[in-house]
Design an enzyme around this catalytic site. Structure first.
Site, PDB file in Angstrom:
ATOM      1  N   ASP A   1       0.635  -1.150   0.020  1.00  0.00           N
ATOM      2  CA  ASP A   1      -0.172   0.043  -0.115  1.00  0.00           C
ATOM      3  C   ASP A   1       0.807   1.495   0.145  1.00  0.00           C
ATOM      4  O   ASP A   1       2.148   1.237   0.208  1.00  0.00           O
ATOM      5  CB  ASP A   1      -0.874  -0.077   1.287  1.00  0.00           C
ATOM      6  CG  ASP A   1      -1.939  -0.791   1.275  1.00  0.00           C
ATOM      7  OD1 ASP A   1      -2.337  -0.834  -0.004  1.00  0.00           O
ATOM      8  OD2 ASP A   1      -2.735  -1.123   2.144  1.00  0.00           O
TER       9      ASP A   1
ATOM     10  N   LYS B   1      -4.045   3.070  -2.554  1.00  0.00           N
ATOM     11  CA  LYS B   1      -5.090   3.930  -2.834  1.00  0.00           C
ATOM     12  C   LYS B   1      -4.683   5.269  -2.599  1.00  0.00           C
ATOM     13  O   LYS B   1      -3.933   5.669  -1.612  1.00  0.00           O
ATOM     14  CB  LYS B   1      -6.272   3.458  -1.953  1.00  0.00           C
ATOM     15  CG  LYS B   1      -6.573   2.044  -2.481  1.00  0.00           C
ATOM     16  CD  LYS B   1      -7.835   1.708  -1.687  1.00  0.00           C
ATOM     17  CE  LYS B   1      -7.266   0.534  -0.641  1.00  0.00           C
ATOM     18  NZ  LYS B   1      -7.725  -0.584  -0.534  1.00  0.00           N
TER      19      LYS B   1
ATOM     20  N   MET C   1      -6.717   9.131   9.500  1.00  0.00           N
ATOM     21  CA  MET C   1      -6.899   9.917   8.388  1.00  0.00           C
ATOM     22  C   MET C   1      -7.981  10.974   8.378  1.00  0.00           C
ATOM     23  O   MET C   1      -8.854  11.389   7.521  1.00  0.00           O
ATOM     24  CB  MET C   1      -7.551   8.829   7.118  1.00  0.00           C
ATOM     25  CG  MET C   1      -6.813   7.597   7.220  1.00  0.00           C
ATOM     26  SD  MET C   1      -7.508   6.180   6.504  1.00  0.00           S
ATOM     27  CE  MET C   1      -8.490   5.364   8.012  1.00  0.00           C
TER      28      MET C   1
END
Lengths: 258, 258
Positions: free
Chosen positions: A35, A57, A170
């Site tokens: 990732d 992503k 996040m």
């Protein structure tokens, strides 16, 4: 003969914060799917001849859709390869590890899971902010700050309870919404809050303030992602307990000036 | 010249789940003060000639009072030694790490902190229970089940919110009170719950049930401490995602019998 998938938590980025088991499986893997939050230093510890496949992503922009990742894992394992699925932090805390394993199970692929140091642990220890403390917080909650439907995703009434620490993962790009949501539900203006950006790396920066001023402070400081946000009385200990990087120097300067 | 204190998370017990940094500092330490939850296998990785000092606590029975631990840390550091303070799990999650560092700071002793794999991460990954999952839980909360004033310590109204996973640390001996508290506040009887005992060790056992039957199941099964308790819809994934130890075998048997 079918291979195996190792779902491995890579921790916060500093390769010294990898576990021995993570490294052992990384060095056995024929293929590594990784990732965005896996650091270059960690990737360099994979086998020289392993295939490294980036499936990271970005927010609102999937480099590789989840179902394609699942399919890649299954295909490589069916080809008899040992596959490491490497995720930043811990695979079972905001890592979608469960979703990937469900697909592997359905496909009959054997798997193992290796926990990693999650961002909340890493950033709190390197930032000098205990997540629990007998005098200030008897519980800690990890919440995603990545909101699909603005603040309606979050139950702010529940998040404003006293004596708990809240860690938003996040949440840097939704900071203002998070702060507004907490204040609207009655969380006191002077509640301490910290942003720990690029935690554990040499670039780590810690910004502390209150719900009243953190949005303005961050507008000036512009700390970059990845970052976590810590809300609660424990943040008030940070100037005293900072020991790593720039935040420790800042704290030292403040004490000298006092 | 004054020494330094390294506050180190030893993780769940399996030495392969130590971080590289934890081992490096353990091998530098002249003195190691360690808790009950630090496993023998981990202790064996300390330097052969290091002084190992047990300062473990049992519930309601402090082997060494906290202020004596603080004093020991300060004295050894003042004598110029490198001291590792080794704690099971992560020092900033129910580890009282903050309290010890406040005393070191006041005494002018330099320190560093190394995060460890906390029990919730370790037991969930080895037990096959994701702590967050897009479909079932968008947040996870860690709570201590060690109650000073019976259930009045806990805000059960807040703990019964849907779409979150609750992890109780040290709650095995208060299981019945925890379950009763959740049910009284309206948490559904069929809410899935798991006990993960001796997580990550060869003796790991996982007991799953619902709030309605877990107390009776545990009365029969008698899983031993240390254990964590996981409450939430994610527990329903366990039979499917179990991969380690006896629980994986059980799940396999169940599927064969179905």
């Amino acid at each position: 003969q079918v291979g195996e998938v190792y779902l491995v938590g890579a921790g916060p980025g500093d390769p010294e914060l990898l576990t021995f088991k993570a490294l052992r499986l990384m060095q056995q893997a024929d293929v590594v799917l990784y990732d965005r939050l896996v650091s270059d230093e960690v990737l360099e510890l994979c086998r020289r001849d392993a295939d490294l496949i980036y499936v990271g992503k970005k927010r609102d922009q999937h480099a590789v859709p989840q179902q394609d990742i699942n399919q890649l894992l299954i295909e490589h394992a069916r080809a008899g390869r040992r596959v490491v699925r490497l995720k930043g932090g811990d695979p079972f805390i905001f890592g979608r590890g469960g979703e990937e394993l469900e697909q592997l199970k359905a496909a009959g692929i054997p798997f193992q899971v290796v926990p990693g140091i999650t961002a909340a642990s890493a950033c709190s220890t390197y930032g000098g902010i205990p997540l629990t403390h007998r005098n200030y917080a008897q519980s800690v909650k990890f919440v995603t700050g990545q909101l699909k439907n603005r603040t309606s995703d979050l139950n702010f009434a529940e998040l404003v309870q006293p004596n708990q620490t809240i860690v938003f993962y996040m949440g840097l790009h939704t900071l203002e919404m998070l702060v507004t949501g907490l204040l609207e539900q009655g969380k006191p203006q002077d509640t301490p809050i910290a942003i720990v950006a690029q935690g554990t790396s040499p670039q780590q920066r810690v910004l502390t303030g209150t719900l009243a001023d953190i949005v303005q402070k961050q507008a000036q400081a512009q700390l970059p992602a990845p970052a976590i946000i810590i809300v609660g009385e424990v943040v008030a200990l940070q100037p005293q307990l900072a020991w790593f990087g720039e935040s420790a120097l800042d704290a030292e300067t403040q004490r000298t000036e006092d």
